[in-house]
Design a protein around this motif. Structure first.
Motif, PDB file in Angstrom:
ATOM      1  N   ILE B 135       6.018  59.674  71.584  1.00 25.38           N
ATOM      2  CA  ILE B 135       6.627  59.281  72.857  1.00 25.38           C
ATOM      3  C   ILE B 135       7.594  58.129  72.589  1.00 25.38           C
ATOM      4  CG2 ILE B 135       6.185  58.244  75.121  1.00 25.38           C
ATOM      5  CD1 ILE B 135       3.516  59.805  75.146  1.00 25.38           C
ATOM      6  N   ALA B 136       7.191  57.212  71.695  1.00 25.16           N
ATOM      7  CA  ALA B 136       8.031  56.067  71.365  1.00 25.16           C
ATOM      8  C   ALA B 136       9.197  56.450  70.457  1.00 25.16           C
ATOM      9  CB  ALA B 136       7.197  54.977  70.702  1.00 25.16           C
ATOM     10  N   THR B 137       9.127  57.647  69.826  1.00 26.23           N
ATOM     11  CA  THR B 137      10.190  58.042  68.897  1.00 26.23           C
ATOM     12  C   THR B 137      11.191  58.994  69.540  1.00 26.23           C
ATOM     13  OG1 THR B 137       8.483  57.969  67.197  1.00 26.23           O
ATOM     14  CG2 THR B 137      10.620  58.805  66.540  1.00 26.23           C
ATOM     15  N   ILE B 138      10.685  60.099  70.107  1.00 23.61           N
ATOM     16  CA  ILE B 138      11.608  61.102  70.656  1.00 23.61           C
ATOM     17  C   ILE B 138      11.309  61.408  72.125  1.00 23.61           C
ATOM     18  CG2 ILE B 138      12.145  62.203  68.442  1.00 23.61           C
ATOM     19  CD1 ILE B 138      10.080  64.368  69.169  1.00 23.61           C
ATOM     20  N   GLY B 139      10.547  60.516  72.791  1.00 24.26           N
ATOM     21  CA  GLY B 139      10.378  60.644  74.239  1.00 24.26           C
ATOM     22  C   GLY B 139      11.673  60.265  74.947  1.00 24.26           C
ATOM     23  N   THR B 140      11.659  60.272  76.268  1.00 23.52           N
ATOM     24  CA  THR B 140      12.874  59.972  77.023  1.00 23.52           C
ATOM     25  C   THR B 140      13.463  58.614  76.649  1.00 23.52           C
ATOM     26  OG1 THR B 140      11.364  60.666  78.758  1.00 23.52           O
ATOM     27  CG2 THR B 140      13.699  60.613  79.315  1.00 23.52           C
ATOM     28  N   GLN B 141      12.575  57.605  76.460  1.00 28.11           N
ATOM     29  CA  GLN B 141      13.040  56.265  76.087  1.00 28.11           C
ATOM     30  C   GLN B 141      12.828  56.007  74.596  1.00 28.11           C
ATOM     31  OE1 GLN B 141      14.468  53.969  78.220  1.00 28.11           O
ATOM     32  NE2 GLN B 141      14.517  55.728  79.602  1.00 28.11           N
ATOM     33  N   THR B 145      15.870  59.018  70.513  1.00 22.57           N
ATOM     34  CA  THR B 145      16.579  59.523  71.684  1.00 22.57           C
ATOM     35  C   THR B 145      17.621  58.512  72.160  1.00 22.57           C
ATOM     36  OG1 THR B 145      14.428  60.428  72.297  1.00 22.57           O
ATOM     37  CG2 THR B 145      16.204  60.677  73.883  1.00 22.57           C
ATOM     38  N   VAL B 146      17.198  57.251  72.271  1.00 21.50           N
ATOM     39  CA  VAL B 146      18.106  56.193  72.727  1.00 21.50           C
ATOM     40  C   VAL B 146      19.220  55.971  71.714  1.00 21.50           C
ATOM     41  CG1 VAL B 146      18.248  53.714  73.214  1.00 21.50           C
ATOM     42  CG2 VAL B 146      16.352  55.056  74.135  1.00 21.50           C
ATOM     43  N   THR B 155      24.313  61.683  75.407  1.00 21.12           N
ATOM     44  CA  THR B 155      23.373  61.343  76.479  1.00 21.12           C
ATOM     45  C   THR B 155      22.479  62.530  76.821  1.00 21.12           C
ATOM     46  OG1 THR B 155      25.279  61.689  77.876  1.00 21.12           O
ATOM     47  CG2 THR B 155      24.515  59.416  77.650  1.00 21.12           C
ATOM     48  N   ALA B 156      22.992  63.761  76.569  1.00 26.69           N
ATOM     49  CA  ALA B 156      22.131  64.924  76.763  1.00 26.69           C
ATOM     50  C   ALA B 156      21.870  65.549  75.401  1.00 26.69           C
ATOM     51  CB  ALA B 156      22.806  65.934  77.681  1.00 26.69           C
ATOM     52  N   ASN B 157      20.937  64.951  74.645  1.00 26.41           N
ATOM     53  CA  ASN B 157      20.651  65.505  73.328  1.00 26.41           C
ATOM     54  C   ASN B 157      19.406  66.371  73.391  1.00 26.41           C
ATOM     55  OD1 ASN B 157      18.304  63.752  72.926  1.00 26.41           O
ATOM     56  ND2 ASN B 157      19.840  62.112  72.807  1.00 26.41           N
ATOM     57  N   VAL B 158      19.071  66.969  72.246  1.00 27.47           N
ATOM     58  CA  VAL B 158      17.975  67.938  72.207  1.00 27.47           C
ATOM     59  C   VAL B 158      16.649  67.312  72.628  1.00 27.47           C
ATOM     60  CG1 VAL B 158      17.525  67.563  69.755  1.00 27.47           C
ATOM     61  CG2 VAL B 158      16.900  69.745  70.786  1.00 27.47           C
ATOM     62  N   PHE B 159      16.514  65.985  72.396  1.00 25.30           N
ATOM     63  CA  PHE B 159      15.219  65.372  72.672  1.00 25.30           C
ATOM     64  C   PHE B 159      14.985  65.092  74.153  1.00 25.30           C
ATOM     65  CE2 PHE B 159      15.816  63.902  68.178  1.00 25.30           C
ATOM     66  CZ  PHE B 159      14.910  64.811  67.660  1.00 25.30           C
ATOM     67  N   ASN B 160      16.057  64.735  74.895  1.00 22.99           N
ATOM     68  CA  ASN B 160      15.769  64.458  76.304  1.00 22.99           C
ATOM     69  C   ASN B 160      16.055  65.634  77.234  1.00 22.99           C
ATOM     70  OD1 ASN B 160      18.520  64.246  76.561  1.00 22.99           O
ATOM     71  ND2 ASN B 160      18.531  62.002  76.489  1.00 22.99           N
ATOM     72  N   ASN B 161      16.673  66.686  76.707  1.00 21.91           N
ATOM     73  CA  ASN B 161      16.755  67.898  77.513  1.00 21.91           C
ATOM     74  C   ASN B 161      16.827  69.121  76.613  1.00 21.91           C
ATOM     75  OD1 ASN B 161      16.971  69.737  79.507  1.00 21.91           O
ATOM     76  ND2 ASN B 161      18.923  69.011  80.328  1.00 21.91           N
ATOM     77  N   PHE B 162      15.664  69.727  76.425  1.00 20.38           N
ATOM     78  CA  PHE B 162      15.599  70.892  75.543  1.00 20.38           C
ATOM     79  C   PHE B 162      15.505  72.147  76.398  1.00 20.38           C
ATOM     80  CE2 PHE B 162      12.881  74.010  73.356  1.00 20.38           C
ATOM     81  CZ  PHE B 162      13.672  74.255  72.241  1.00 20.38           C
ATOM     82  N   ASN B 163      16.411  73.092  76.187  1.00 22.36           N
ATOM     83  CA  ASN B 163      16.326  74.375  76.884  1.00 22.36           C
ATOM     84  C   ASN B 163      16.334  74.202  78.408  1.00 22.36           C
ATOM     85  OD1 ASN B 163      16.275  77.059  76.711  1.00 22.36           O
ATOM     86  ND2 ASN B 163      14.115  77.268  76.114  1.00 22.36           N
ATOM     87  N   ASN B 164      17.000  73.139  78.872  1.00 17.34           N
ATOM     88  CA  ASN B 164      17.066  72.798  80.298  1.00 17.34           C
ATOM     89  C   ASN B 164      15.694  72.635  80.945  1.00 17.34           C
ATOM     90  OD1 ASN B 164      19.830  72.542  80.710  1.00 17.34           O
ATOM     91  ND2 ASN B 164      20.079  74.775  80.727  1.00 17.34           N
ATOM     92  N   LEU B 168      12.079  67.468  75.172  1.00 19.94           N
ATOM     93  CA  LEU B 168      11.495  68.411  74.212  1.00 19.94           C
ATOM     94  C   LEU B 168      10.006  68.148  73.993  1.00 19.94           C
ATOM     95  CD1 LEU B 168      11.752  70.518  71.878  1.00 19.94           C
ATOM     96  CD2 LEU B 168      12.410  68.626  70.400  1.00 19.94           C
ATOM     97  N   LEU B 169       9.652  66.854  73.889  1.00 13.53           N
ATOM     98  CA  LEU B 169       8.301  66.485  73.511  1.00 13.53           C
ATOM     99  C   LEU B 169       7.255  66.998  74.501  1.00 13.53           C
ATOM    100  CD1 LEU B 169       6.774  64.886  71.351  1.00 13.53           C
ATOM    101  CD2 LEU B 169       7.052  62.855  72.751  1.00 13.53           C
ATOM    102  N   TYR B 170       7.646  67.178  75.762  1.00 14.79           N
ATOM    103  CA  TYR B 170       6.663  67.574  76.771  1.00 14.79           C
ATOM    104  C   TYR B 170       6.640  69.083  77.003  1.00 14.79           C
ATOM    105  CZ  TYR B 170       6.927  62.577  77.341  1.00 14.79           C
ATOM    106  OH  TYR B 170       6.931  61.234  77.083  1.00 14.79           O
ATOM    107  N   GLN B 171       7.256  69.841  76.079  1.00 16.72           N
ATOM    108  CA  GLN B 171       7.199  71.297  76.143  1.00 16.72           C
ATOM    109  C   GLN B 171       6.471  71.823  74.902  1.00 16.72           C
ATOM    110  OE1 GLN B 171      11.042  73.126  77.125  1.00 16.72           O
ATOM    111  NE2 GLN B 171      11.814  71.075  77.536  1.00 16.72           N
ATOM    112  N   ILE B 172       6.012  73.072  74.992  1.00 18.07           N
ATOM    113  CA  ILE B 172       5.245  73.633  73.873  1.00 18.07           C
ATOM    114  C   ILE B 172       6.019  73.575  72.544  1.00 18.07           C
ATOM    115  CG2 ILE B 172       4.048  75.688  73.001  1.00 18.07           C
ATOM    116  CD1 ILE B 172       2.585  74.360  75.310  1.00 18.07           C
TER     117      ILE B 172
END
Lengths: 275, 307
Positions: B135-141, B145-146, B155-164, B168-172
């Motif tokens: 979460i601290a590495t590739i979470g939203t903050q 990611t930052v 600002t819209a990279n793979v980590f904060n918006n994956f597959n719309n 990414l981290l909170y998806q399977i």
């Protein structure tokens, strides 16, 4: 060396390159955790983040005592569970292993099989069965966190079994005990003054691993709704992720230190034996 | 979390005790542990797997097995499968490369102690805390990611918006990254003994017969290591398949089987038959038994070369 290499060993350069890359990649999330725990507030408009030790000091600030109270209670509960689980290993598993080695060597295979079953049955499956068991346990002992030690003791079996088994395989306890008996030692003396001292290294390793596994156990405590270190961490992560990060980092480092200690103990023992 | 099961310790048939009149007393010594194992391992295991065969009134039924026909449950088994397979294969390859790099270092030297300890911590202890770290590495903050959005303007990279579908981290599919951080260390722990079984004499024999380092790897080392490698892949698959803590900390809904069990235990609604948690537990155990049988078969083959 590099000119005459024909075996499997990598060259010094290859080794250094691979291990440096791996080391760096594995350190990133941990450093991110550290950096996260040092953040103060959100970044300002221009994206500048301020850092400081505020969250570390908050832990000891009486004003936040009620916030962090569950975490310390959980840690306390986990330490009690640790103590009881270690007791289960020392009082139930260890004597059984020694007894099987001395008197029932034919059952060694069965004991080993039993002790590694918990690997085949995932904790998340076992808890489905623990829930009805624990409704009975709760009637007997009340719904207190320490009772989790019985369930976690089972999860710990494979980890606790292996170091002691490896140690037992290297020590001829049958001959040792026969020698001690023929010199007039009682069985109590044989166990406490001959066998256990010879298994010291295996026992210590399995106790340390038990402690690490208990402190890291989340699944069972979470399904049985008890407050332990890990479930408290999961809970506090929702309200104060910074403090959760601090404790997570601390726990990882403590577990690492415990295991380094096991490693050094092991190698010191080996050196002594070979010299 | 699971641990590596290495080859069984040496079993010699020494000291088989003679029958004596104190025999029954000695037998008594085995009962406390046996009782404990029955109460807290055998009964829970039977209850977990057996509960799938009872309906809400407590009558025996096979009807609950219909849960396996539910498309959501099928797709979650599929997700569990591909996450486990992917992390097992990548983890095994990366882990094997690390084992290779560690060849020739002293087994009880400083470097190996550090690597072994770090591997054990990550493979057996990490769980929830690995989730926090990511979460601290590739979470939203998160740090990366930052960094991506500030340094590269992504600002819209793979980590904060994956597959719309959000971070990414909170998806399977996002589970693959934190899972690798306990799969690779587990591979190092389980595969290292096999790697160390490679004898220096084989390299010398290869060189004497005019072989190169390439022929050494393709004709000697790889065929010898293959059973151990595939055995480890299976173990890694099982490890990932049964792990719960990391996923639970990142994903609130179901999506993989362990999370479904939690969901079914807290609210039995979706599928329409009772005791779905038990049915899922049964499914997991059947798969684990298949995997472990394959593992021990491969391990037996591998151990021929580890004497």
């Amino acid at each position: 060396m590099s000119a005459s290499r024909y075996g499997a060993e990598p060259s010094r350069v290859t080794r250094t390159v691979i291990l440096s890359i791996v080391g760096a990649v594995f350190l990133i999330p941990l450093l991110a955790l550290l950096q996260f725990s040092l953040r103060i507030g959100q970044p300002d408009a221009s994206g500048v983040q301020t850092f400081g030790t505020q969250h570390y000091l908050d832990i000891f600030n009486p004003a936040f005592e009620s916030t962090y109270d569950p975490l310390f209670t959980g840690l306390g509960n986990s330490l009690v569970i640790c103590a009881i689980t270690v007791l289960i290993v020392l009082v139930l598993l260890l004597p059984t292993m020694i007894l099987v080695e001395l008197k029932f060597p034919r059952y060694r295979r069965i004991l080993e099989f039993v002790c590694i079953i918990p690997i085949t049955i995932p904790a998340v499956v076992l808890v489905v069965g623990f829930i009805p068991i624990y409704s009975v346990v709760a009637q007997v002992f009340g719904s207190t966190p320490w009772t989790l030690a019985f369930a976690i003791g089972v999860i710990v079996l494979p980890y606790a079994y292996r170091p002691i088994a490896a140690n037992l395989a290297g020590v001829d306890v049958v001959t040792l005990s026969e020698a001690a008996r023929s010199l007039g030692a009682s069985w109590t003396d044989v166990i406490t003054r001959v066998i256990v001292p010879n298994l010291r290294r295996g026992i210590l390793s399995s106790v340390f691993i038990t402690i690490a596994v208990v402190l890291g156990e989340y699944t069972i405590a979470s399904f049985l709704s008890q407050n332990t270190f890990q479930t408290a961490l999961a809970l506090i992560q929702q309200t104060d992720p910074y403090v959760a990060a601090i404790f997570a980092l601390f726990a990882l480092l403590v577990a690492f230190a415990l295991l380094v200690l096991i490693g050094r103990l092991g190698s010191v023992g080996r050196k002594r034996r070979s010299s | 979390m699971t641990v590596a099961v290495s080859a069984a310790p040496a079993t010699t048939a020494r000291g088989a005790g003679k029958p004596s009149r104190r025999r029954s007393l000695v037998w008594l010594g085995l009962t406390p542990f046996a009782l404990y194992v029955v109460l807290f391992l055998a009964i829970p295991a039977v209850l977990a797997v057996g509960s799938g065969f009872f309906d809400s009134t407590g009558a025996f039924t096979f009807a609950n097995l219909k849960a396996f026909a539910d498309p959501n449950i099928q797709s979650d088994f599929f997700s569990s499968f591909w996450v486990s397979a992917l992390t097992a294969i990548i983890g095994a390859i990366l882990g094997a490369i690390i084992c290779f790099a560690l060849l020739g270092t002293k087994p009880d030297g400083f470097l190996r102690t550090i690597v072994d300890s770090a591997s054990s911590v990550l493979a057996q202890f990490g769980g929830l805390m690995l989730a926090f770290a990511f979460i601290a590495t590739i979470g939203t903050q998160g740090l990366i990611t930052v960094w991506l959005s500030q340094t590269f303007g992504l600002t819209a990279n793979v980590f904060n918006n994956f597959n719309n579908g959000g971070p990414l981290l909170y998806q399977i599919p996002g589970l693959v990254i934190p899972y690798l951080y306990f799969q690779v260390p587990l591979m190092v722990l389980t595969f290292m003994p096999a790697m160390e079984g490679l004898k220096a004499t084989w390299g010398e024999a290869n060189a004497t017969l005019g072989g190169t380092r390439v022929t050494y790897w393709t004709r000697i080392a790889m065929p010898i290591l293959a059973p151990a490698f595939f055995g480890s892949v299976i173990l890694l698959f099982a490890n990932s398949f049964s792990s719960y803590a990391t996923a639970a900390a990142l994903i609130d809904q179901g999506g993989i089987v362990p999370l479904d069990i939690k969901q079914q235990l807290t609210s039995e609604t979706v599928v329409g038959v009772s005791n779905v948690a038990g049915v899922l537990a049964l499914g997991m155990v059947v798969i684990m038994i298949l995997l472990m049988t394959a593992y021990s078969a491969l391990q037996r083959r591998a151990s021929r070369w580890q004497r």
